[in-house]
Motif scaffolding. Structure first.
Motif, PDB file in Angstrom:
ATOM      1  N   ILE A  21       1.024  -1.184   0.227  1.00  0.00           N
ATOM      2  CA  ILE A  21       0.020   0.373  -0.056  1.00  0.00           C
ATOM      3  C   ILE A  21       0.713   1.551   0.068  1.00  0.00           C
ATOM      4  O   ILE A  21       0.860   1.684  -0.728  1.00  0.00           O
ATOM      5  N   ARG A  24       2.156   2.129  -3.716  1.00  0.00           N
ATOM      6  CA  ARG A  24       0.896   2.606  -4.106  1.00  0.00           C
ATOM      7  C   ARG A  24       0.735   3.211  -3.737  1.00  0.00           C
ATOM      8  O   ARG A  24       0.578   4.506  -4.769  1.00  0.00           O
ATOM      9  N   ALA A  25       0.446   4.113  -2.832  1.00  0.00           N
ATOM     10  CA  ALA A  25       0.539   5.468  -2.053  1.00  0.00           C
ATOM     11  C   ALA A  25       1.993   6.267  -2.796  1.00  0.00           C
ATOM     12  O   ALA A  25       1.021   7.477  -3.873  1.00  0.00           O
ATOM     13  N   GLN A  26       2.615   5.810  -2.731  1.00  0.00           N
ATOM     14  CA  GLN A  26       3.517   6.954  -3.637  1.00  0.00           C
ATOM     15  C   GLN A  26       3.774   6.575  -5.011  1.00  0.00           C
ATOM     16  O   GLN A  26       3.652   7.827  -5.833  1.00  0.00           O
ATOM     17  N   LYS A  28       1.130   6.666  -6.624  1.00  0.00           N
ATOM     18  CA  LYS A  28      -0.231   7.349  -8.009  1.00  0.00           C
ATOM     19  C   LYS A  28      -0.049   9.010  -6.685  1.00  0.00           C
ATOM     20  O   LYS A  28      -0.816   9.388  -7.426  1.00  0.00           O
ATOM     21  N   LEU A  30       0.080  10.414  -4.324  1.00  0.00           N
ATOM     22  CA  LEU A  30      -0.403  10.676  -3.469  1.00  0.00           C
ATOM     23  C   LEU A  30       0.134  11.114  -1.559  1.00  0.00           C
ATOM     24  O   LEU A  30      -0.169  11.266  -0.954  1.00  0.00           O
ATOM     25  N   LEU A  31       1.634  10.127  -2.079  1.00  0.00           N
ATOM     26  CA  LEU A  31       2.394   9.999  -0.836  1.00  0.00           C
ATOM     27  C   LEU A  31       3.853  10.145  -0.999  1.00  0.00           C
ATOM     28  O   LEU A  31       4.479   9.074  -1.510  1.00  0.00           O
ATOM     29  N   SER A 102      -3.167  12.420   8.482  1.00  0.00           N
ATOM     30  CA  SER A 102      -3.267  12.353   7.726  1.00  0.00           C
ATOM     31  C   SER A 102      -4.099  13.101   6.551  1.00  0.00           C
ATOM     32  O   SER A 102      -4.018  13.381   5.927  1.00  0.00           O
ATOM     33  N   GLY A 152      -0.469   7.221   6.101  1.00  0.00           N
ATOM     34  CA  GLY A 152      -0.275   6.960   4.456  1.00  0.00           C
ATOM     35  C   GLY A 152      -1.603   6.135   4.315  1.00  0.00           C
ATOM     36  O   GLY A 152      -1.992   6.894   2.951  1.00  0.00           O
ATOM     37  N   ARG A 153      -1.603   5.197   4.690  1.00  0.00           N
ATOM     38  CA  ARG A 153      -3.297   3.876   4.311  1.00  0.00           C
ATOM     39  C   ARG A 153      -4.430   4.975   4.326  1.00  0.00           C
ATOM     40  O   ARG A 153      -5.406   5.008   4.187  1.00  0.00           O
ATOM     41  N   ILE A 155      -4.747   8.454   3.664  1.00  0.00           N
ATOM     42  CA  ILE A 155      -5.153   9.111   2.809  1.00  0.00           C
ATOM     43  C   ILE A 155      -6.076   9.335   1.726  1.00  0.00           C
ATOM     44  O   ILE A 155      -5.967   7.727   1.054  1.00  0.00           O
ATOM     45  N   VAL A 158      -5.698   6.542  -1.669  1.00  0.00           N
ATOM     46  CA  VAL A 158      -4.575   5.629  -1.244  1.00  0.00           C
ATOM     47  C   VAL A 158      -5.075   3.781  -0.777  1.00  0.00           C
ATOM     48  O   VAL A 158      -4.791   3.021  -1.950  1.00  0.00           O
TER      49      VAL A 158
END
Ligand code: 6GU
Length: 226
Positions: A21, A24-26, A28, A30-31, A102, A152-153, A155, A158
């Protein structure tokens, strides 16, 4: 959200934040997580960032100058909503703190080592302190990885299933109910019939009841803690 992390062992953060996760957040966008080697602000050519403690006693203390220069140099590039020192003597991280953090834009995390950092850095730069539990780790890096994951999860965007963070343990002050997947009969061990009933209202009621029971028996201290 952007998270900057100051550390003497930034390598420790790579794997925990490089998969699943967090990856993936990075990916995308988003993080963003940026690690910074504290030794680039060392006081000498040997990369020194720590020194003996005044008053005597075993264990080194991370010096003011490298940390102050690191924090000021990063703060000149953006405003940080919080400058967070990861330390076992801070308030314990919980879901409520993760939820609050968050929603921030920029966070700066400081990972300590040895006996910790000079108190003057805590007094003059740090705006928040966080521990991840009542035990001592060798350094703040693994704790920082835990914090980044917990934040992070949460946000928006995410998690694939937008609602799934809402049903996590702790999100409503309750532990999560038990879960099952196929097959319905494994070695004669049956999935509770209500979950196969197709009656969504009954399923919701059962889950809530199970969550209450679990919380009551395992973590009575949590009730109403959301
Ligand atoms: Cl944030 N740091 C260290 N070194 N140990 C810890 C901790 C943090 N939280 C619990 N134990």
């Amino acid at each position: 959200m952007r998270i900057d992390i100051i550390s003497v062992i930034p390598e420790l953060l790579e794997s925990p934040l490089g998969h699943s996760i967090m990856k993936r957040a990075q990916a995308k966008g988003l993080l963003e997580v940026h690690t910074h080697q504290l030794r680039q602000w060392a006081v000498n050519e040997y990369g020194q960032v720590d020194d003996y403690q005044y008053g005597g006693g075993a264990g080194m203390v991370m010096m003011c100058e490298p940390l102050a220069n690191a924090i000021e140099s990063l703060s000149a590039q953006r405003h940080y909503d919080e400058v967070i020192y990861m330390t076992p003597d801070g308030p314990t991280l919980n879901q409520k703190t993760a939820n609050t953090l968050s929603l921030k834009e920029n966070l700066l995390l400081i990972c300590g080592h040895y006996k910790g950092i000079d108190q003057r850095i805590r007094d003059h730069f740090v705006t928040m302190e966080i521990s991840i539990g009542d035990y001592v780790l060798s350094g703040g890096e693994l704790a920082a990885a835990v914090l980044v994951d917990a934040i992070g999860r949460l946000i928006p965007g995410v998690l694939g299933d937008e609602t799934s963070a809402l049903t996590d343990s702790f999100q409503d002050g309750l532990l999560a109910p038990p879960v099952y997947t196929r097959p319905a009969d494994f070695r004669g061990w049956q999935v509770p019939a209500v979950l196969l009933s197709g009656d969504l209202k009954k399923v919701d009621e059962w889950r809530y009841e199970q969550a209450l029971q679990r919380t009551e028996s395992r973590r009575p201290d949590l009730q109403g803690d959301a």
